[in-house]
Structure formats: C-alpha cells, structure tokens
Design a protein around this motif. Structure first.
Motif, PDB file in Angstrom:
ATOM      1  N   LYS A   1       0.977  -1.113  -0.117  1.00 36.74           N
ATOM      2  CA  LYS A   1      -0.113  -0.067  -0.016  1.00 36.74           C
ATOM      3  C   LYS A   1       0.778   1.115  -0.123  1.00 36.74           C
ATOM      4  N   LEU A   2       1.926   1.248   0.917  1.00 39.35           N
ATOM      5  CA  LEU A   2       2.794   2.529   0.655  1.00 39.35           C
ATOM      6  C   LEU A   2       3.513   2.732  -0.610  1.00 39.35           C
ATOM      7  N   LYS A   3       3.970   1.482  -1.217  1.00 36.56           N
ATOM      8  CA  LYS A   3       4.314   1.997  -2.535  1.00 36.56           C
ATOM      9  C   LYS A   3       3.508   2.341  -3.470  1.00 36.56           C
ATOM     10  N   ARG A   4       2.194   1.807  -3.614  1.00 38.82           N
ATOM     11  CA  ARG A   4       1.251   2.335  -4.370  1.00 38.82           C
ATOM     12  C   ARG A   4       0.720   3.764  -4.212  1.00 38.82           C
ATOM     13  N   ASN A   5       0.868   4.160  -2.871  1.00 39.70           N
ATOM     14  CA  ASN A   5       0.461   5.645  -2.507  1.00 39.70           C
ATOM     15  C   ASN A   5       1.658   6.682  -2.835  1.00 39.70           C
ATOM     16  N   LEU A   6       2.843   6.144  -2.661  1.00 40.56           N
ATOM     17  CA  LEU A   6       4.137   6.783  -2.922  1.00 40.56           C
ATOM     18  C   LEU A   6       4.118   7.187  -4.608  1.00 40.56           C
ATOM     19  N   LYS A   7       3.922   6.153  -5.380  1.00 40.44           N
ATOM     20  CA  LYS A   7       3.668   6.053  -6.810  1.00 40.44           C
ATOM     21  C   LYS A   7       2.826   7.194  -7.229  1.00 40.44           C
ATOM     22  N   LEU A   8       1.680   7.196  -6.522  1.00 40.81           N
ATOM     23  CA  LEU A   8       0.447   8.044  -7.067  1.00 40.81           C
ATOM     24  C   LEU A   8       1.038   9.703  -6.510  1.00 40.81           C
ATOM     25  N   LEU A   9       1.456   9.640  -5.257  1.00 38.25           N
ATOM     26  CA  LEU A   9       1.962  11.140  -5.073  1.00 38.25           C
ATOM     27  C   LEU A   9       2.917  11.824  -5.701  1.00 38.25           C
ATOM     28  N   GLN A  10       3.983  10.766  -6.043  1.00 36.58           N
ATOM     29  CA  GLN A  10       4.960  11.376  -6.934  1.00 36.58           C
ATOM     30  C   GLN A  10       4.270  11.738  -8.421  1.00 36.58           C
ATOM     31  N   ARG A  11       3.513  10.915  -8.871  1.00 40.95           N
ATOM     32  CA  ARG A  11       2.762  11.430 -10.150  1.00 40.95           C
ATOM     33  C   ARG A  11       1.945  12.574 -10.019  1.00 40.95           C
ATOM     34  N   GLU A  12       1.372  12.943  -8.939  1.00 42.83           N
ATOM     35  CA  GLU A  12       0.528  14.129  -8.865  1.00 42.83           C
ATOM     36  C   GLU A  12       1.635  15.253  -8.556  1.00 42.83           C
TER      37      GLU A  12
ATOM     38  N   ILE B   1       2.120  21.851  -0.068  1.00 37.88           N
ATOM     39  CA  ILE B   1       1.945  21.582   1.289  1.00 37.88           C
ATOM     40  C   ILE B   1       1.417  20.280   1.681  1.00 37.88           C
ATOM     41  N   LEU B   2       0.068  20.192   1.251  1.00 40.94           N
ATOM     42  CA  LEU B   2      -0.759  19.108   1.650  1.00 40.94           C
ATOM     43  C   LEU B   2      -0.052  17.622   1.237  1.00 40.94           C
ATOM     44  N   TYR B   3       1.033  17.754   0.750  1.00 40.12           N
ATOM     45  CA  TYR B   3       1.539  16.294   0.204  1.00 40.12           C
ATOM     46  C   TYR B   3       2.644  16.004   1.402  1.00 40.12           C
ATOM     47  N   TYR B   4       3.125  16.979   1.941  1.00 44.05           N
ATOM     48  CA  TYR B   4       4.232  16.740   3.030  1.00 44.05           C
ATOM     49  C   TYR B   4       3.808  15.505   3.917  1.00 44.05           C
ATOM     50  N   LYS B   5       2.419  15.516   4.543  1.00 43.51           N
ATOM     51  CA  LYS B   5       2.197  14.350   5.624  1.00 43.51           C
ATOM     52  C   LYS B   5       2.124  13.071   4.806  1.00 43.51           C
ATOM     53  N   PRO B   6       1.237  13.265   3.743  1.00 44.36           N
ATOM     54  CA  PRO B   6       1.438  11.613   3.221  1.00 44.36           C
ATOM     55  C   PRO B   6       2.733  11.055   2.789  1.00 44.36           C
ATOM     56  N   LEU B   7       3.473  12.146   2.162  1.00 42.58           N
ATOM     57  CA  LEU B   7       4.795  11.662   1.946  1.00 42.58           C
ATOM     58  C   LEU B   7       5.669  11.376   3.137  1.00 42.58           C
ATOM     59  N   ALA B   8       5.558  11.750   4.425  1.00 38.44           N
ATOM     60  CA  ALA B   8       6.422  11.623   5.430  1.00 38.44           C
ATOM     61  C   ALA B   8       5.735  10.161   5.807  1.00 38.44           C
ATOM     62  N   ASP B   9       4.406   9.811   5.607  1.00 31.03           N
ATOM     63  CA  ASP B   9       3.828   8.741   6.274  1.00 31.03           C
ATOM     64  C   ASP B   9       4.377   7.481   5.180  1.00 31.03           C
ATOM     65  N   CYS B  10       4.490   7.678   4.183  1.00 25.91           N
ATOM     66  CA  CYS B  10       4.839   6.752   3.256  1.00 25.91           C
ATOM     67  C   CYS B  10       6.443   6.305   3.531  1.00 25.91           C
ATOM     68  N   TYR B  11       7.182   7.335   3.478  1.00 26.07           N
ATOM     69  CA  TYR B  11       8.626   7.119   3.917  1.00 26.07           C
ATOM     70  C   TYR B  11       8.797   6.765   5.341  1.00 26.07           C
ATOM     71  N   TYR B  12       8.176   6.793   6.588  1.00 21.87           N
ATOM     72  CA  TYR B  12       8.339   6.396   7.576  1.00 21.87           C
ATOM     73  C   TYR B  12       7.778   4.826   7.508  1.00 21.87           C
ATOM     74  N   GLY B  13       6.860   4.470   6.825  1.00 21.01           N
ATOM     75  CA  GLY B  13       6.734   3.183   6.882  1.00 21.01           C
ATOM     76  C   GLY B  13       7.561   2.301   5.836  1.00 21.01           C
ATOM     77  N   MET B  14       8.056   3.049   5.062  1.00 13.56           N
ATOM     78  CA  MET B  14       9.511   2.228   4.199  1.00 13.56           C
ATOM     79  C   MET B  14      10.646   2.299   4.901  1.00 13.56           C
ATOM     80  N   LYS B  15      10.665   3.281   6.052  1.00 16.11           N
ATOM     81  CA  LYS B  15      11.813   3.224   6.877  1.00 16.11           C
ATOM     82  C   LYS B  15      12.892   3.963   6.272  1.00 16.11           C
ATOM     83  N   GLU B  16      12.370   4.834   5.392  1.00 14.75           N
ATOM     84  CA  GLU B  16      13.430   5.941   4.915  1.00 14.75           C
ATOM     85  C   GLU B  16      13.327   7.177   5.826  1.00 14.75           C
ATOM     86  N   TYR B  17      13.868   7.188   7.003  1.00 13.83           N
ATOM     87  CA  TYR B  17      13.852   8.138   8.011  1.00 13.83           C
ATOM     88  C   TYR B  17      14.180   9.426   7.715  1.00 13.83           C
ATOM     89  N   GLU B  18      15.284   9.515   7.040  1.00 17.16           N
ATOM     90  CA  GLU B  18      15.857  10.878   6.835  1.00 17.16           C
ATOM     91  C   GLU B  18      14.819  11.950   5.725  1.00 17.16           C
TER      92      GLU B  18
END
Length: 482
Positions: free
Chosen positions: A183-194, A202-219
């Motif tokens: 699900k995280l990979k799917r959401n990240l792909k859609l966000l990157q396309r948007e 600005i509204l993309y910041y939180k969903p992007l952070a959530d995706c990267y948190y679940g994928m353990k890309e912490y920086e």
C-alpha cells in the motif's frame, strides 16, 4: 430518526468486505459498494448481502471514485469507511444516538472519529491511533478532493467539524504487516505522479512523510515533517501526529537529545493539551533525573487522555505501562511505597514482562509475607507468563517463590495448588492466599522428596551443591522431616 448511507469503494476486498458488510448492516439504511475492477468474489459477496453495487473504471483518482459513490446515496448522513475498517460491540448504537442528537445542529457538516490501527497479522496488535473524518452530511457541496490521500471539502474549504467522544472508534487493519508495504509503494507512486503534474504542494508533506516512515526511509521523514511544521499548516485530526512522528524518527536515528527536546517543546507550545506530548516531556525529564517535574507531566498526560474533547493522536495508548511504571519509580524514590505498589501493579498488568518495573516492584514487596507476595503476583501473572516469571524470580534470588511457581506450572501432582490457582482466576485472592499459605511448605517438602532416590538416605542430599538460597530451604525441610 436520521437515515444513514454506508459507502465504500473496493477492489479485490473479498477478505475484508464480509466484516464491513456485517458492520454496516447494523447501522445503515442503505449500503453502496462501488467496485473499481475486482477480479475476485468481492462483487458477488456485496450483492449477496443486499448492497447496491456499482462499477467504476479506475483512473488513479480516489476522490473521483468516492464522489461517484456519494452521488448514489440518498441518506441524510453518509458513513464512508474503507473496506478494511469496521466498528465493534455497541459502537453502531452509539453513533446512531450521536447523529440523532447532532442532526438539528446545521452548523456541523462532518464528524471526526478515533481510528485505531491494528495489525491483524500479529494478533490484532495495536499500532497507533489518530482521528479521521468518516461521517458527514449528504450535501452536494461536500465532496472529496485529491487523487491520493483525498480530503473532504465543503465548496473547496474545510467543513465544519465536530469530534465524537473517545469511546466511539473505528478499527483499521490496512496497515497490517502483509499489506502495509504494498500500500505504501502504491501511495508513494501516486503522490509522485501528482507532484510531477502539479508541483509539491504543502498538503503532500504529511502523506509523503507517512509513506517514507513506513518504508523506513527516516531522513526523508524528517525532511517532510520539518517542512510541514515550518509551514504552519494544521491537519484536521492529525494535529500533533506530525510532531510525534518527528520525535519517533529522531529517536530511531539516535539523534542528539537536544534535537528531540526542541521538537517536544515546540509541539507543547502549540498543543499544550496534548496527552502524548506531555507524556514525551515527562519521559525526557525522567531520563534527565528531574523526577518532580517528570511526575507532573506524566500525571498531566493521564488526565488529558481522559478528556473526551481532546483531538490529539494517541500514541499514549501503547505507553500506559511505561507511564505507570515511571510513576511507580518516582513514588518509590519519594518513599511512597503504597502508591508505588499501585502504579507498578497497573504497569505490570498492562505489560507484565518489563524487568525494570518487576524488579523495582519486588524490592518493595520483597519483605512482606509469602502470602502477600503471591497475592500480588497472581493479580498480574498467568500461566502464559510462566517463562518470564520463573526467570525473573530466579534472577532476583526469590528461590522459595521460584520453586512454588515452578511446581504450579510444571507439575500436575498437587491438586490443592491447582485449586488455589483456579480461585485466583476468579479473583478471590484472599481465599487463595490462605490456601497457598497452607500448602507452601508442603510444596517444598514434595519437591525435595521427589529428588531423593528411595534407596538413599537424607544425608546424601546434604552434600549436593544447590543454587543460591536452596541450602537453607533444604535444611529447614530436613529438620521438619527428622
């Protein structure tokens, strides 16, 4: 009575849709299922349950699919839960009662409700919780916007919201271990396309952070959480969530404590009534040895948690054992032993396998009678905890209790102990303690006698090397036998 339309968009949800349908039948006057291309039996299950099923050609746009479902609804209120979300127990009755009371207040457009993420692949283990908009009026100006992480808007603006009480909540299994990464990979792909099409809003910041948190890309998590905080934008239902995620990420990366303190203080300045941030502050103060200030913040966190109006996310849900245990430590340091016992009991009942709190708890009750100690321990531990309890008792040199519990858990010989445990399981601790006091010495006698070869004399065992504490116990029983 208000009329409720339950809506959902689905694709290959055969595993989840039966529970969703069962839940919605208890609350909704009509059920609308919009299928976006399932090739399993999702559609058939929905039809068989009496739902109105519509087909929608998927176009990578969650808002468009949801708005299509809304257009089919005729109820006064719409309940839009995902297929992997559901209510339990008496929640439907509570929601219906709330809606009937709120319906006349035309200033309220939508309701936000507590969402609890659980891992169904790990015995429904709690993950986290936050508040989410899932119930709203059926009005033409209320529609979703955003292809991914869609948000409900009222003519393009934030709708007028009301927070439901904490005792009304939704379970969500969509972040279970087997599902989450896909699900995280799917959401990240859609966000990157948007972002590629419209730029990084600005509204993309939180969903992007959530995706990267679940994928353990912490920086990357730190990067987007920081940008969101600096933007000053507040997300409804997730107001403190960005601070808590930022704090957790800094801890995972073992960043300097000063950085963590700065984010906690910044969060508290903006949200002083957040139970989670007060807990974080109390924990940091405990680590610094400022126990008086720590106690203040920890108690405040507990008090705020019980405030129904609070909208803060709820990491504190999984931290009760720690808060109680730290308050136990602080009470012990203040020599308030009875208060410390109460806190340690609450902590260990929440999480019975924390050695720090077990050891500190036992230090306080260690000089009390065996009957009292067993009464306390049986308020916490059951057979499923036997490995931890036996190891802990052995480590701290509580040899008599170690043998007692070892006998209970590993032997079927003594029906009297089984009876005592049965009494404990029914909560009659005083009666069980009396029975245990009678059989405790007999337990010792039987354990030691069972180690004897019938052909050997008692004196032969006195030459054996026994673990710490066993020698004294052995000679006590030996004297009684003689």
């Amino acid at each position: 009575m208000v009329k409720i339309s339950a809506c959902v968009i689905v694709k290959n949800e055969a595993e989840n849709i039966p529970k969703w349908l069962q839940c919605m039948r208890k609350i909704a006057d009509e059920i609308i299922v919009v299928d976006t291309g399932s090739d399993d039996i999702t559609r058939q299950l929905a039809v068989a349950a009496g739902a109105a099923v519509y087909d929608f050609t998927w176009c990578d746009d969650f808002a468009m699919a949801k708005n299509y479902a809304i257009a089919k609804a005729v109820g006064d209120w719409i309940m839009f839960l995902d297929a992997d979300e559901y209510f339990i127990d008496d929640m439907p009755e509570k929601i219906i009662k709330q809606l009937n009371e709120i319906d006349s207040n035309k200033m309220v457009d939508a309701l936000i409700c507590r969402m609890i993420n659980i891992d169904k692949d790990n015995n429904d283990k709690f993950i986290n919780s936050f508040y989410q908009l899932r119930i709203f009026r059926n009005k033409p100006e209320l529609r979703y916007e955003g292809k991914v992480h869609e948000m409900l808007k009222c003519d393009g603006k934030t709708p007028s919201l009301l927070v439901l009480p904490r005792d009304i909540y939704i379970y969500h299994t969509g972040y279970s271990a087997k599902i989450n990464m896909e699900k995280l990979k799917r959401n990240l792909k859609l966000l990157q396309r948007e972002i590629a099409e419209h730029g990084e809003d600005i509204l993309y910041y939180k969903p992007l952070a959530d995706c990267y948190y679940g994928m353990k890309e912490y920086e990357r998590v730190i990067y987007y959480d920081k940008k969101l905080i600096e933007s000053g934008v507040t997300l409804i239902g997730m107001d403190t969530g960005v601070y808590l995620q930022y704090i957790n990420t800094l801890c995972i990366l073992d960043k300097p404590k000063a950085d963590i303190k700065a984010i906690v203080d910044a969060g508290l300045k903006k949200y002083p009534a957040s139970s989670d941030l007060n807990y974080q502050k109390g924990f940091l103060l405990y680590e610094d040895g400022d126990f008086i200030a720590s106690e203040k913040y920890l108690n405040k966190a507990l008090k705020l948690y019980d405030t129904k109006e609070q909208i803060a996310s709820s990491d504190i849900d999984r931290s009760f054992f720690l808060i109680y245990g730290l308050l136990g430590d602080i009470s012990s340091l203040k020599n308030k032993k009875e208060q410390a016992i109460k806190w340690y009991l609450k902590s260990l009942q929440e999480n019975p396998h924390v050695r720090q709190f077990f050891d500190n708890f036992y230090k306080i009750i260690g000089k009390r009678t065996d009957k009292v100690k067993i009464t306390f321990l049986n308020k916490i531990y059951r057979e499923k905890d036997k490995d931890f309890l036996l190891r802990a008792l052995k480590d701290i040199g509580a040899d008599k209790l170690y043998l007692y519990y070892k006998n209970i858990y590993q032997s079927e010989k003594f029906s009297s102990t089984d009876m005592a445990i049965e009494v404990f399981s029914r909560g009659n601790y005083n009666l069980a303690a009396k029975k245990i006091a009678v059989i405790l010495d007999m337990t010792y006698k039987n354990i030691i006698m069972d180690t004897l070869d019938k052909k050997e004399e008692m004196s032969s065992l006195s030459r054996c090397i026994l673990p710490k504490g066993y020698q004294a116990a052995f000679y006590q029983v030996k004297n009684k036998l003689e």
